[in-house]
Design a protein around this motif. Structure first.
Motif, short mmCIF file in Angstrom:
data_model
loop_
_atom_site.label_atom_id
_atom_site.label_comp_id
_atom_site.label_asym_id
_atom_site.label_seq_id
_atom_site.Cartn_x
_atom_site.Cartn_y
_atom_site.Cartn_z
N UNK A 139 19.50 9.05 2.58
CA UNK A 139 20.88 8.81 2.17
C UNK A 139 20.98 7.78 1.05
N UNK A 140 20.11 7.87 0.08
CA UNK A 140 20.20 7.01 -1.10
C UNK A 140 18.98 6.16 -1.34
N UNK A 141 18.34 5.68 -0.29
CA UNK A 141 17.20 4.80 -0.45
C UNK A 141 15.96 5.48 -0.93
N UNK A 142 15.83 6.77 -0.68
CA UNK A 142 14.64 7.50 -1.11
C UNK A 142 14.61 7.59 -2.64
N UNK A 143 15.74 7.73 -3.25
CA UNK A 143 15.80 7.79 -4.72
C UNK A 143 15.32 6.47 -5.31
N UNK A 144 15.78 5.36 -4.75
CA UNK A 144 15.34 4.04 -5.21
C UNK A 144 13.84 3.88 -4.98
N UNK A 145 13.41 4.21 -3.76
CA UNK A 145 12.00 4.05 -3.40
C UNK A 145 11.09 4.93 -4.27
N UNK A 146 11.55 6.11 -4.62
CA UNK A 146 10.75 7.00 -5.46
C UNK A 146 10.49 6.37 -6.82
N UNK A 184 0.82 -1.21 0.00
CA UNK A 184 0.00 0.00 0.00
C UNK A 184 0.85 1.26 0.00
N UNK A 185 2.12 1.11 0.32
CA UNK A 185 3.01 2.24 0.53
C UNK A 185 4.44 1.80 0.29
N UNK A 186 5.24 2.68 -0.29
CA UNK A 186 6.66 2.42 -0.47
C UNK A 186 7.42 3.31 0.51
N UNK A 187 8.32 2.69 1.27
CA UNK A 187 9.14 3.43 2.23
C UNK A 187 10.57 3.51 1.74
N UNK A 188 11.16 4.68 1.90
CA UNK A 188 12.56 4.88 1.52
C UNK A 188 13.39 5.32 2.70
N UNK A 206 5.03 1.71 -9.63
CA UNK A 206 3.89 0.94 -9.13
C UNK A 206 2.68 1.79 -8.79
N UNK A 207 2.81 3.11 -9.03
CA UNK A 207 1.74 4.07 -8.76
C UNK A 207 1.26 3.97 -7.31
N UNK A 208 2.24 4.04 -6.38
CA UNK A 208 1.96 3.96 -4.94
C UNK A 208 2.50 5.18 -4.23
N UNK A 209 1.94 5.53 -3.07
CA UNK A 209 2.48 6.65 -2.31
C UNK A 209 3.86 6.30 -1.75
N UNK A 210 4.63 7.35 -1.50
CA UNK A 210 6.00 7.21 -1.00
C UNK A 210 6.10 7.94 0.33
N UNK A 211 6.79 7.33 1.28
CA UNK A 211 7.11 8.00 2.54
C UNK A 211 8.55 7.67 2.88
N UNK A 212 9.05 8.39 3.86
CA UNK A 212 10.43 8.21 4.33
C UNK A 212 10.38 7.62 5.72
#
Length: 125
Positions: A31-38, A24-28, A44-50
């Motif tokens: 320090x690098x993981x947010x770019x991958x998660x984005x 339901x959600x992608x977490x990043x 996948x057309x899902x919301x992103x959070x940190x």
């Protein structure tokens, strides 16, 4: 391997789709993981959070991880490592408190959603 973090995110999204993993959600991780998660969230057309985490280092060698902290007040310790030297537990309380303060500072400066959810409860395979 991967040409970039963006490429890694796109390949990860493809693998998740292929394996039928739903979320339901992608977490990043900062320090690098947010770019991958984005990239995964976009594909996948899902919301992103940190999710902000901190390593808990061994009191005598801070680079050696014995656990991790995450919001909201989650502490995970490697009991196998701690069982080898039970005397470090008293020193570990100081390290944990120090890292909690750093986690709080980092969390305030990160972009956050209004209502964080538990990723463990929301992921399904």
């Amino acid at each position: 391997m991967f040409a970039s973090r963006e490429d890694a995110g796109r390949q990860l999204a493809d693998a998740l789709r292929h394996d039928g993993i739903k979320a339901d959600l992608i977490l990043g991780l900062p320090r690098g993981g947010v770019v991958v998660a984005a990239e995964v969230a976009h594909a996948l057309d899902l919301p992103l959070d940190v999710i902000v985490v901190r390593k808990i280092g061994h009191p005598l060698q801070r680079e050696f991880a014995v656990g991790a902290l995450a919001e909201p007040d989650i502490v995970v310790l490697d009991e196998r490592i701690l069982a080898r030297n039970p005397h470090i537990r008293s020193d570990l309380d100081y390290v944990i408190q120090e890292e909690k303060e750093r986690l709080a500072h980092t969390s305030k400066s990160s972009a956050r959603t209004a209502c964080p959810i538990s990723p463990i409860k929301r992921l399904s395979w």
